[in-house]
Each structure stands twice: as C-alpha cells, then as structure tokens.
Design an enzyme around this catalytic site. Structure first.
Site, PDB file in Angstrom:
ATOM      1  N   GLY A  11       0.891  -1.134   0.000  1.00 53.07           N
ATOM      2  CA  GLY A  11      -0.044  -0.030  -0.148  1.00 53.07           C
ATOM      3  C   GLY A  11       0.859   1.179  -0.073  1.00 53.07           C
ATOM      4  O   GLY A  11       1.906   1.337   0.818  1.00 53.07           O
ATOM      5  N   ARG A  72       1.014  -4.811  -5.381  1.00 53.04           N
ATOM      6  CA  ARG A  72       1.269  -6.192  -4.416  1.00 53.04           C
ATOM      7  C   ARG A  72       1.402  -7.210  -5.745  1.00 53.04           C
ATOM      8  O   ARG A  72       0.476  -7.644  -6.606  1.00 53.04           O
ATOM      9  CB  ARG A  72       0.054  -6.555  -3.702  1.00 53.04           C
ATOM     10  N   ASP A 103       5.742  -4.723   5.935  1.00 48.12           N
ATOM     11  CA  ASP A 103       6.049  -6.157   6.371  1.00 48.12           C
ATOM     12  C   ASP A 103       6.370  -6.955   5.210  1.00 48.12           C
ATOM     13  O   ASP A 103       7.323  -7.838   4.999  1.00 48.12           O
ATOM     14  CB  ASP A 103       5.351  -6.744   7.415  1.00 48.12           C
ATOM     15  N   SER A 105       6.583  -6.305   2.252  1.00 53.66           N
ATOM     16  CA  SER A 105       7.779  -5.726   1.350  1.00 53.66           C
ATOM     17  C   SER A 105       9.146  -6.169   1.923  1.00 53.66           C
ATOM     18  O   SER A 105      10.101  -6.437   0.962  1.00 53.66           O
ATOM     19  CB  SER A 105       7.642  -4.359   1.000  1.00 53.66           C
ATOM     20  N   THR A 125       4.228   2.426   5.149  1.00 53.75           N
ATOM     21  CA  THR A 125       3.024   1.975   5.419  1.00 53.75           C
ATOM     22  C   THR A 125       2.499   3.053   6.413  1.00 53.75           C
ATOM     23  O   THR A 125       2.890   3.360   7.479  1.00 53.75           O
ATOM     24  CB  THR A 125       2.756   0.647   6.085  1.00 53.75           C
ATOM     25  N   ASP A 127       0.052   2.149   8.577  1.00 54.85           N
ATOM     26  CA  ASP A 127      -0.267   1.363   9.576  1.00 54.85           C
ATOM     27  C   ASP A 127       0.356   1.659  10.769  1.00 54.85           C
ATOM     28  O   ASP A 127      -0.008   1.194  11.754  1.00 54.85           O
ATOM     29  CB  ASP A 127      -0.610  -0.028   9.263  1.00 54.85           C
ATOM     30  N   ASP A 129       2.464  -0.467  11.841  1.00 53.73           N
ATOM     31  CA  ASP A 129       2.614  -1.673  12.265  1.00 53.73           C
ATOM     32  C   ASP A 129       3.837  -2.513  12.045  1.00 53.73           C
ATOM     33  O   ASP A 129       3.759  -3.538  12.263  1.00 53.73           O
ATOM     34  CB  ASP A 129       1.335  -2.581  11.889  1.00 53.73           C
ATOM     35  N   ARG A 171      -5.137  -2.312   9.125  1.00 54.04           N
ATOM     36  CA  ARG A 171      -5.004  -3.780   9.095  1.00 54.04           C
ATOM     37  C   ARG A 171      -5.480  -4.469  10.429  1.00 54.04           C
ATOM     38  O   ARG A 171      -6.243  -4.212  11.042  1.00 54.04           O
ATOM     39  CB  ARG A 171      -3.676  -4.325   8.533  1.00 54.04           C
TER      40      ARG A 171
HETATM   41  N1  ADP Z   1       6.502 -13.742   2.568  1.00 57.80           N
HETATM   42  C1  ADP Z   1       6.872 -13.014   1.627  1.00 57.80           C
HETATM   43  N2  ADP Z   1       7.982 -13.406   0.842  1.00 57.80           N
HETATM   44  C2  ADP Z   1       8.512 -12.620  -0.541  1.00 57.80           C
HETATM   45  N3  ADP Z   1       7.687 -11.602  -0.952  1.00 57.80           N
HETATM   46  C3  ADP Z   1       6.755 -11.260  -0.143  1.00 57.80           C
HETATM   47  C4  ADP Z   1       6.134 -11.958   0.986  1.00 57.80           C
HETATM   48  N4  ADP Z   1       5.080 -11.369   1.508  1.00 57.80           N
HETATM   49  C5  ADP Z   1       4.792 -10.220   0.672  1.00 57.80           C
HETATM   50  N5  ADP Z   1       5.823 -10.075  -0.276  1.00 57.80           N
HETATM   51  C6  ADP Z   1       5.678  -9.431  -1.443  1.00 57.80           C
HETATM   52  O1  ADP Z   1       5.914  -7.851  -0.858  1.00 57.80           O
HETATM   53  C7  ADP Z   1       4.625  -7.231  -1.650  1.00 57.80           C
HETATM   54  C8  ADP Z   1       3.833  -6.426  -0.720  1.00 57.80           C
HETATM   55  O2  ADP Z   1       3.664  -7.069   0.564  1.00 57.80           O
HETATM   56  P1  ADP Z   1       2.290  -6.424   1.401  1.00 57.80           P
HETATM   57  O3  ADP Z   1       2.019  -7.514   2.210  1.00 57.80           O
HETATM   58  O4  ADP Z   1       1.022  -6.588   0.122  1.00 57.80           O
HETATM   59  O5  ADP Z   1       2.229  -5.038   1.639  1.00 57.80           O
HETATM   60  P2  ADP Z   1       3.298  -4.270   2.630  1.00 57.80           P
HETATM   61  O6  ADP Z   1       4.594  -4.477   2.372  1.00 57.80           O
HETATM   62  O7  ADP Z   1       2.769  -3.073   2.552  1.00 57.80           O
HETATM   63  O8  ADP Z   1       3.000  -5.173   3.792  1.00 57.80           O
HETATM   64  C9  ADP Z   1       3.438  -8.422  -1.923  1.00 57.80           C
HETATM   65  O9  ADP Z   1       2.620  -8.295  -3.091  1.00 57.80           O
HETATM   66  C10 ADP Z   1       4.474  -9.546  -2.393  1.00 57.80           C
HETATM   67  O10 ADP Z   1       5.169  -9.046  -3.766  1.00 57.80           O
HETATM   68  O1  FBP Z   2      -5.490  -0.823  -0.899  1.00 59.86           O
HETATM   69  P1  FBP Z   2      -5.561  -2.049  -0.396  1.00 59.86           P
HETATM   70  O2  FBP Z   2      -4.907  -2.929  -1.351  1.00 59.86           O
HETATM   71  O3  FBP Z   2      -7.258  -2.495  -0.666  1.00 59.86           O
HETATM   72  O4  FBP Z   2      -5.315  -2.440   0.835  1.00 59.86           O
HETATM   73  C1  FBP Z   2      -5.825  -2.120   1.999  1.00 59.86           C
HETATM   74  C2  FBP Z   2      -4.781  -1.962   3.284  1.00 59.86           C
HETATM   75  O5  FBP Z   2      -3.713  -1.202   2.891  1.00 59.86           O
HETATM   76  C3  FBP Z   2      -3.649  -0.480   3.875  1.00 59.86           C
HETATM   77  O6  FBP Z   2      -3.910   1.134   3.754  1.00 59.86           O
HETATM   78  C4  FBP Z   2      -2.034  -0.223   4.231  1.00 59.86           C
HETATM   79  O7  FBP Z   2      -1.691  -1.445   4.523  1.00 59.86           O
HETATM   80  P2  FBP Z   2       0.056  -2.106   3.873  1.00 59.86           P
HETATM   81  O8  FBP Z   2       0.884  -0.813   3.891  1.00 59.86           O
HETATM   82  O9  FBP Z   2       0.493  -3.266   4.606  1.00 59.86           O
HETATM   83  O10 FBP Z   2      -0.202  -2.540   2.497  1.00 59.86           O
HETATM   84  C5  FBP Z   2      -4.248  -1.057   4.897  1.00 59.86           C
HETATM   85  O11 FBP Z   2      -4.578  -0.073   6.146  1.00 59.86           O
HETATM   86  C6  FBP Z   2      -5.424  -1.584   4.496  1.00 59.86           C
HETATM   87  O12 FBP Z   2      -6.004  -2.345   5.433  1.00 59.86           O
END
Ligand code: ADP
Ligand code: FBP
Length: 318
Positions: A11, A72, A103, A105, A125, A127, A129, A171
């Site tokens: 995000g 993502r 997390d 990423s 992020t 969040d 978090d 989240r």
């Molecule tokens: N366990 C993982 N191992 C490798 N790549 C991951 C993993 N989890 C997430 N990713 C990669 O990071 C991208 C972003 O993760 P996501 O959880 O959607 O958002 P954020 O980084 O904000 O937590 C995912 O779409 C994926 O490509």
């Molecule tokens: O924009 P999306 O893909 O609908 O995801 C919504 C989620 O992304 C966030 O805005 C940010 O979360 P991340 O930074 O972990 O991606 C959360 O607060 C929310 O639950």
C-alpha cells in the site's frame, strides 16, 4: 559507477515520494547512479526500470502517493519470481536495492538480500505496524487526514443529534484509531489490541446524551470490527440515531505532513551512509528521534507491544 535501485511496494503512503527524493539526491551527491523500479516488485519482474536524476525528483516532496507507483505482486511471492528479480537487478548492474514498503515488502527484500542483492527497507505504510520503529512513513499524515475528516463529521452529527461510528484503516493494528481518536477527542475507541464491550459503550453514550451531549463519535479500527455492524449494535442497545462512515482510501492520500517529509529525508540520507559503509540486509526506523537500523531477521522476530499506556491515557480523558 555503482548503481542503487529504489522501489515502492505494498500500500502506498504519504512521504514515499519524499523518501525516493532523498535517496536520489543524496545518492547522486555521493557519486552513485540511481535506478527507479516502477510498480513495486511487478516492475522488477518486467525490468520496468527508469534512470533517476536530480531533476526527476523535483516537485515530488509535497505530493502524496508514489510517482514510481506501487503494487502487490503475486509472481514475486514465488521462489522463481524472487530469483528472476535478483537476476534482473544483476543484469542491470544494480548492486543495492532500497525497498520502501511494509512487512510483506520487507520479507521480499530479505529474500533478495539472501540472493546476493544488498537490500535496505524503509518503513512505508500508514498502519504504523512495523516493530523497531516508533513511526512509519505516512502515519502522521494519515492521522491529520482522519482528524480533519472527524471535524467535518462532528458538525453534521451535532446538528442531527447522532452518533458517528468511524471505521479507519490499520489492518491488524489499532494505532491509527488510537492516535487519531485521541487527537479528535472521540467518545470511544475500538482497537484489536484491547477488549471492548459494545453494550457498555452504548449505555455510556446514551448517558452522555441524557446529560446534554448533542453528538458522539466512536472510532473503530478495521481490525477491531466492521463500522456498519457496530453502528447497528449501538442503535439496538441504546436507541440513539447512528451513522457509520468508512473513511477508506481517502486516508492514504494528501500532501505529506512536515514530520513525514523530514523523517523520510533523514532516512534516505542514512541509507546512503549505510551503503557507503557496506552495511546491508537491514531496515531503517526512527527510535527516540534517532534514525536507527536493524537486520531484517531481527524485525521479523520482534514483537510490537500494544500501546497500553496511550490507551489508558485515553481512558482517563473520556
Ligand atoms: N513472505 C513474502 N516473501 C516474499 N515476498 C513477499 C512476501 N510477502 C509479501 N511479499 C511481496 O511484497 C508485496 C507487498 O506486500 P504486502 O503484504 O501486500 O504489503 P506491505 O509491504 O505494505 O506489507 C507482495 O505483493 C509480495 O510481492
Ligand atoms: O489498498 P488495498 O490493497 O485495498 O489495501 C488496504 C490495506 O492497505 C493499507 O492501507 C496499508 O497496508 P500496507 O501498507 O500493509 O499495504 C491497510 O491499512 C489496509 O488494510
């Protein structure tokens, strides 16, 4: 000349542009070449790379979103995708990679680090978090967006003697709800980290209306429950006229706050210092107003304790 890649993932959050700008400007000043990778790990899969010069980051400091765009990526979650990503970077001569995201990423960045790319995480992020950082990029701006929105809701709720239930993002974290709730003087805050009793809250709201209050605001973190359902429960328990507002993605936009701009400028600068000193496989944060860094593994193992102190401060304010 050594090349540094930079991408934004997951995000988006306000301040990502400012972080990219700092990496680009400081990196160039220290003699590096900077390559932007578009659309997060999706762009890494497709070699969607662009050279970034100093002028390319003009006029970005005060803009929300991310001009590199974010995504993502399902393909990158796989082992094959990760190998492909590392190879794409190596083919382009990119030795270092700065990943701005949350997390998920970071987990991807750690995998690339294991595959021989020297990687760095910046906490992008809204969040708040991520462990081992007091704040994440965009969190402060989001609090201001939410606080402004609550001001508008308060006006109309007061005119109609209603209860406003506001669902905010986060989240599994209640940090946006807790901080924005305190900043807005709301009547109740529902977060996933603390138990709550909707019956008790409803009776308290009713009691306040009986004593002359003209409106009430209840803040709900998305991880604690559904705003619409909670609004119905309150109405059922105490009969007050109730409306739910799901703030949604409006929370992720807007011009970054001064705090987010300064914080990200400092982190971009520190990343280049780490690269200069051949330190890698780490994510940066801010702790007690110092820019710090920790190994990815340390971050994955760390537990972020709930902010019980702030929650109890709120308890004494209502
Ligand atoms: N366990 C993982 N191992 C490798 N790549 C991951 C993993 N989890 C997430 N990713 C990669 O990071 C991208 C972003 O993760 P996501 O959880 O959607 O958002 P954020 O980084 O904000 O937590 C995912 O779409 C994926 O490509
Ligand atoms: O924009 P999306 O893909 O609908 O995801 C919504 C989620 O992304 C966030 O805005 C940010 O979360 P991340 O930074 O972990 O991606 C959360 O607060 C929310 O639950």
């Amino acid at each position: 000349m050594k090349k540094i890649g930079v991408l934004t993932s997951g995000g988006d959050s306000q301040g990502m542009n400012s972080a990219i700008r700092s990496v680009v400007r400081t990196g160039i000043a220290r003699g590096y070449e900077i390559v932007g990778i578009k659309r997060g790990y999706n762009g890494l899969m497709e070699k969607d790379f662009i050279p970034l010069g100093s002028k390319d980051v003009s006029d970005k400091l005060y803009r929300g979103g991310t001009f590199l765009q974010s995504a993502r990526s399902e393909e990158f979650r796989t082992e094959e995708g990760q190998k492909k990503g590392a190879n794409n970077l190596k083919e382009e001569g990119i030795e270092h990679l700065v990943v701005i995201g949350g997390d998920g990423s970071y987990r991807g960045a750690a995998k690339l680090n294991d595959l021989g790319i020297k990687t760095y995480g910046l906490p992008g992020t809204i969040d708040n978090d991520l462990p081992l950082t007091d704040y994440t990029i965009g969190f402060d701006t989001t609090l201001n967006v939410v606080t402004d929105a609550i001001g508008n809701l308060r006006d109309t709720m007061s005119s109609h003697e209603r209860v406003s239930v506001i669902e905010v993002m986060g989240r599994n974290s209640g940090d946006i709800a807790l901080h924005a709730g305190i900043a807005s003087g709301v009547d109740a805050i529902l977060v996933p980290e603390q138990p709550w009793d909707i019956k008790e809250i409803s009776y308290k709201l009713k009691d306040r209306f009986n004593k002359g209050k003209t409106h009430s605001i209840v803040m709900v973190a998305e991880g604690a429950g559904n705003g619409e359902e909670i609004a119905h429960m309150i109405k059922d328990h105490c009969g007050l006229d109730t409306r739910a507002t799901i703030l949604g993605h409006i929370q992720r936009g807007g011009t970054p706050s001064a705090f987010d701009r300064v914080f990200t400028s400092r982190m971009g600068h520190e990343v280049i210092r780490l690269i200069d000193n051949d330190i890698y496989g780490v994510a940066l944060g801010i702790e007690n107003n110092d820019i710090t860094y920790h190994r990815f593994e340390e971050i994955f193992e760390a537990h972020q304790p709930p902010n019980t102190k702030l929650y109890s401060i709120f308890g004494d304010l209502v």
